[in-house]
Scaffold this active site. Structure first.
Site, PDB file in Angstrom:
ATOM      1  N   LYS A  26       0.906  -1.133   0.045  1.00  0.00           N
ATOM      2  CA  LYS A  26      -0.086  -0.060   0.075  1.00  0.00           C
ATOM      3  C   LYS A  26       0.921   1.227  -0.045  1.00  0.00           C
ATOM      4  CE  LYS A  26      -3.981   2.121   2.357  1.00  0.00           C
ATOM      5  NZ  LYS A  26      -4.805   1.817   3.467  1.00  0.00           N
ATOM      6  N   SER A  48      -9.967  -0.163   7.006  1.00  0.00           N
ATOM      7  CA  SER A  48      -9.519  -0.123   5.870  1.00  0.00           C
ATOM      8  C   SER A  48      -8.825  -1.213   5.161  1.00  0.00           C
ATOM      9  CB  SER A  48      -8.431   1.040   5.970  1.00  0.00           C
ATOM     10  OG  SER A  48      -9.061   2.296   5.823  1.00  0.00           O
ATOM     11  N   SER A  50      -9.743   1.985   3.011  1.00  0.00           N
ATOM     12  CA  SER A  50      -8.890   2.779   2.125  1.00  0.00           C
ATOM     13  C   SER A  50      -7.763   2.013   1.340  1.00  0.00           C
ATOM     14  CB  SER A  50      -8.138   3.898   2.867  1.00  0.00           C
ATOM     15  OG  SER A  50      -7.303   3.216   3.831  1.00  0.00           O
TER      16      SER A  50
END
EC number: 6.3.5.7
Length: 479
Positions: A71, A170, A146
């Site tokens: 990420k 997330s 996210s």
């Protein structure tokens, strides 16, 4: 190479047997990403020259030569790290996050950085400077957020595993939306050194994969002590794969009434079916109450936004990142750089947090939120006195359409209703595929007491072995 039908074990065997080399695996992965990602947009940066480590030991290191997605809010030395924000569009780190150092020691291969909501603030991966990510099950739907890029990269078969971060759901919400497994470990189980901060008392790095065992293998590597992070635990890390393949007979499973009441129709049926599977296997099912669930959304958004407003003060256009042009003085540099560099959602949360921390509002908002957080923690402690795990739906609905909720912040925030309690309490939580609702994946959330990731893996693996959801191909990827 597409990984829809692969896992870490199968790739490790192919590498050991010489069926494929680590160099070719890296090249094939990048080639597949470039083809697949034209319709997914799961990546911000792809390293087209990705190379495996030298002197790979496939017997000692299960992750040796295995491509892993990262990420884009996790610092990577020499690889651009943007947190999906314009303000960090050109940030090139000069050090590795601890989790990256540990993965390098395990000889994993890094192929790039995945898309996300800017600074991890969002539930749909629509709040990215680099464009929204599409759900591999339906390209018109969001992948969640996210960590939507990491989830979509795994679900579409671009990689077998990815790192994400989870501040209020997330990892788990995108895992549910994309039909994969995702785990947020206990707060302090994995070092946050090198994770771009959002809410420092809530943030936790975790793992996403199609198979439960793959996440266990990665967590084995990244969990544990770190001299750089004062909040990380010194507790010994068990072998999480040792919890797999077990039965659940006698396991005490709590089902919160408030969580089941939050869903209805097909979603409730899918979740109840998985609970019945546990019951039929000998688990003891207990209906319980988490009475402060109705307060978790406002509590979380006050705490998280307050911490974000403090953490994001460092982005001033001076030290690194975007600097506005045509400025008149130092104050003008600050104001214009932040106004132009941050997206609307980030600015919204900074303003909310700054207000909650202001002298006139601190006692009324932040202090009360901290007190309610304590009550939420006590709710969980009470349940775990007589139960081993808590299960329920991960989300109240399957993935929604791109553009459907982005203009309604309150509706978007309420998507986190069932996931944020685990962050407020600091307990481990995961989402495992439970079935399909209106043709889209739904997830079963599993929570346990602090540092009891083992029971989370045990239940998730049992569910996976029973429903074999990993055999399904995302409908958006079918030719």
């Amino acid at each position: 190479m597409n990984y829809l039908n692969e896992n870490i074990d199968s790739l490790n065997k192919k590498l050991q047997d010489g069926e494929i080399t680590a160099e070719d695996l890296a090249k094939e992965t990048v080639k597949n990403i470039k083809e697949t990602d034209k319709k997914i947009n799961a990546w911000i940066t792809v390293d087209e020259e990705a190379k495996p480590a030298e002197n790979l030991d496939f017997n000692k290191n299960k992750l040796a030569g295995i491509p892993i997605a990262i990420k884009d809010n996790i610092i990577t030395n020499g690889m651009k790290t943007t947190a999906a924000s314009h303000i960090l569009y050109n940030y090139m780190p000069v050090y590795d996050a601890t989790v990256i150092s540990k993965l390098k020691k395990a000889q994993a291969t890094f192929v790039g950085k995945t898309n996300m909501d800017e600074f991890a603030m969002g539930s749909s991966t629509e709040h990215s400077y680099y464009g929204e990510t599409h759900n591999p099950w339906n390209l018109d739907k969001v992948p969640g957020g996210s960590s939507g890029g990491s989830a979509a990269a795994v679900a579409s078969g671009e990689v077998v595993a990815a790192l994400g971060s989870d501040t209020g759901g997330s990892i788990r919400q995108p895992a549910a939306f994309n039909g994969i497994f995702g785990i947020k470990p206990t707060y302090g189980r994995v070092s946050r050194w090198g994770l771009i901060a959002f809410g420092s008392s809530l943030d936790q790095i975790g793992v996403m994969s199609k198979r439960v065992k793959d996440s266990a293998e990665v967590l084995n590597v990244i969990a544990g002590p770190d001299e750089h992070d004062a909040t990380v635990s010194e507790q010994e890390v068990p072998d999480y794969t040792s919890f797999l393949g077990q039965d659940v007979k006698g396991l005490r499973v709590a089902v919160p009434k408030e969580y089941m009441d939050a869903v209805d129709g097909e979603m409730r049926e899918v979740i109840q079916k998985q609970i019945d599977v546990l019951k039929d296997a000998g688990a003891i099912i207990n209906e319980v109450s988490l009475p402060h669930t109705k307060y978790v959304v406002p509590t979380y958004y006050i705490v998280a936004s307050s911490e974000a407003s403090s953490n994001l003060q460092r982005y001033d256009g001076i030290r690194y990142g975007y600097r506005a042009k045509d400025t008149k003085n130092l104050l003008d540099v600050y104001v214009k750089s932040r106004s132009e560099g941050f997206g609307d959602e980030v600015k919204r949360r900074i303003m909310l947090g700054s207000f909650a921390l202001s002298a006139g509002a601190y006692d009324e908002f932040f202090k009360k939120a901290a007190q309610v957080r304590t009550l939420i923690c006590r709710d969980f402690e009470k349940i775990f006195e007589e139960n081993d795990v808590i299960v329920g739906p991960t989300t109240t609905e399957p993935a929604f359409g791109i553009g459907e909720e982005i203009s309604d912040p309150i509706k978007m925030y309420n998507n986190d209703l069932l996931t944020i309690s685990a962050n407020l309490a600091g307990i481990p939580a995961a989402s495992v595929p439970a079935g399909l609702v209106d043709g889209m994946p739904a997830g079963l959330q599993i929570m346990a007491k602090r540092f009891d990731e083992g029971n989370v893996f045990k239940v998730a693996d049992f569910i996976e072995r029973n429903n074999k959801f990993y055999e399904k191909t995302p409908t958006g990827m079918e030719d």
